[in-house]
Design a protein around this motif. Structure first.
Motif: not given
Length: 416
Positions: A163-164, A173-179
Motif C-alpha cells: 500500500e505504501e 493499482k492492479a498489483q495492489l488489488e491482487v495483494s
C-alpha cells in the motif's frame, strides 16, 4: 228302769282329735318358722381369713409371666448362590460383626468376574489409546493454526508495504488489488482454522468425558463383581450369638436363602401374653417392672401385637435401667404392667370368695366379730392383690375373704 244319758258336747267327744290337730299344726308352724329363718353355720375363726376394708391407694396393674428373649433376632441370608464350602462358626458361639459364618464356592461367578475384569482392562486401554489420538489431533490442529497465524501476519505486513509503494507510485493499482485479494483470503482461512480448532477442542472435551464415563461404568461393574466375590463369604451382620446354621457342607443354596440366625445379646426383652380383656388398655410406653430378690427392675412396653390368638395377645417389654444379674434367654419372670396411676379407693384383699359369689356379695362381720352375714357388694376394678369396692362396704368394716367352699347355703356364720 233305764237311765237316760245326756249327750256330751262335740268338743268333748272329739277332744283327742282336736288335740292331735293342734299339735300337728303347731309342729308345721314351728318347722315353717325354722325354714323361713336364717340358715346358720358355726365355723372356727382360724379356718377363714379376715380382712379389714380400707381406704387405700389402688393401682390397677396386670401380673403375668414373661419369658426373656433377645432384643433383636437377625436372619442371615446369602447374597450369592453357590455350594457350601466350609462352615466356620459353630452354633451357639458368640460373634462380632463381620466374623465369618461360612464360605461358598461358585465357579460360574468366578468366571463372570474374570470376564468382567478383562472387559475393564479393554475399556481402560481403549480409553488411553483414544485419549492419545485426540491429544495428537489437537496438537496437529494447534500447529496448523500457529502456521496460519504466522502466514497471516506475514501477508498483513506485505500488504501494508505494498500500500505504501502504491501511494509512492512504485506499484500499480492492479498489483495492489491482487495483494488485497490474497490478504482477505488468508485472513478468512486463518479465522476458519482457529474456529475449527476451538470446535475440535470442545468436541475433544466431550469425547473425553464420554470415554471417561464409559471407563467409570466398567470400573464400577468390576468393583461390583469383586463385591459379589466377597459375598461368597457369609458374615455375621451384628454382634450376637449364632443360634443355628441350617446348611451342611456341599449343599447348594440360592441367592437370598435363609441359612442362619444371629441373636443380638447386648440387650434383652421380655415377651408375655395378656388376656384380650386388656387389649384396649395396654399401649406402648406403659411402665412395668419385675421384682427379683427383693429389688425392683423397671420395664417399658415397646410393642403390642394387635392380633388376638386363643383369647390372648403378645406384648414386648424392655429394661429401662439396670437388669437382674441372672438374665438368661428363656428365663421366666413375673411382670407387673401398670394400667394407670395410683388412686384412692375403698379396697379389700383378693380371696376365693370371688369365685363363689361372683363378686356380688360377701360375709360381713358385726362389730364384736362374733358373727357374719351376707351383704351385697359391687366390685369395680381389680389387680392381683386387691378389689375396688364401690358399694356395700365402708372403711373399717371387716369381711371374710376365704373359706367359702365350706359354707354351703349358710346365710349367717357364727364365729368361735
Amino acid at each position: 228302769m233305764d237311765i237316760k244319758l245326756e249327750k256330751k258336747p262335740w268338743y268333748v267327744r272329739y277332744r283327742y282329735r282336736i288335740a292331735a290337730g293342734i299339735a300337728l299344726t303347731a309342729g308345721l308352724v314351728y318347722v315353717a318358722v325354722l325354714a323361713s329363718g336364717l340358715r346358720k353355720l358355726r365355723i372356727d375363726t382360724e379356718s377363714v381369713q379376715l380382712a379389714e376394708v380400707k381406704d387405700d391407694e389402688f393401682l390397677e396393674y396386670v401380673d403375668v409371666e414373661g419369658v426373656v428373649h433377645p432384643i433383636l433376632t437377625l436372619m442371615v441370608n446369602t447374597r450369592e448362590a453357590g455350594n457350601v464350602d466350609r462352615i466356620v462358626a459353630e452354633e451357639g458361639s458368640l460373634l462380632r460383626r463381620g466374623d465369618t459364618i461360612l464360605t461358598l464356592v461358585n465357579p460360574d461367578l468366578i468366571r463372570d468376574i474374570e470376564d468382567q475384569r478383562d472387559e475393564w482392562e479393554k475399556q481402560r486401554i481403549s480409553y488411553e489409546e483414544k485419549a492419545l489420538e485426540m491429544e495428537q489431533k489437537t496438537l496437529t490442529l494447534k500447529q496448523q493454526a500457529l502456521e496460519a497465524s504466522y502466514e497471516l501476519n506475514k501477508i498483513s505486513k506485505s500488504y501494508a508495504l505494498e500500500e505504501e509503494e502504491y501511494k509512492m507510485g512504485i506499484r500499480s493499482k492492479a498489483q495492489l488489488e491482487v495483494s488485497a485479494d490474497e490478504y482477505r483470503y488468508k485472513t478468512e482461512s486463518t479465522r476458519l482454522k482457529l474456529q475449527s480448532l476451538q470446535s475440535d477442542s470442545a468436541m475433544t472435551v466431550i469425547r473425553k468425558e464420554l470415554l471417561r464415563n464409559d471407563r467409570e461404568r466398567e470400573r464400577k461393574k468390576w468393583e461390583r463383581s469383586l463385591q459379589r466375590r466377597d459375598n461368597l463369604v457369609v458374615c455375621a451382620p451384628a454382634d450376637g450369638q449364632l443360634s443355628f446354621v441350617k446348611v451342611t457342607p456341599g449343599q447348594q443354596v440360592s441367592s437370598g436363602e435363609n441359612i442362619a440366625e444371629v441373636k443380638v445379646m447386648d440387650q434383652f426383652k421380655i415377651r408375655t401374653a395378656l388376656s384380650e380383656y386388656y387389649i384396649d388398655r395396654v399401649t406402648t410406653g406403659l411402665p412395668a417392672s419385675v421384682t427379683y430378690q427383693g429389688k425392683r427392675y423397671p420395664l417399658r412396653v415397646t410393642k403390642v401385637v394387635p392380633e388376638v390368638k386363643e383369647r390372648t395377645f403378645d406384648v414386648d417389654l424392655v429394661f429401662t435401667g439396670e437388669m437382674p444379674d441372672n438374665v438368661r434367654l428363656g428365663k421366666s419372670y413375673r411382670v407387673q404392667i401398670e394400667l394407670g396411676q395410683p388412686e384412692k379407693a375403698i379396697v379389700i384383699p383378693r380371696g376365693n370368695f370371688y369365685q363363689q359369689t361372683g363378686g356380688n356379695w360377701i360375709f360381713k362381720l358385726n362389730a364384736d366379730r362374733t358373727k357374719a352375714v351376707k351383704v351385697p357388694i359391687t366390685i369395680s376394678r381389680q389387680n392381683p392383690r386387691q378389689y375396688e369396692i364401690t358399694e356395700g362396704l365402708q372403711p373399717g368394716d371387716w369381711v371374710i375373704t376365704t373359706g367359702y367352699d365350706n359354707f354351703g347355703d349358710a346365710e349367717e356364720l357364727i364365729l368361735r
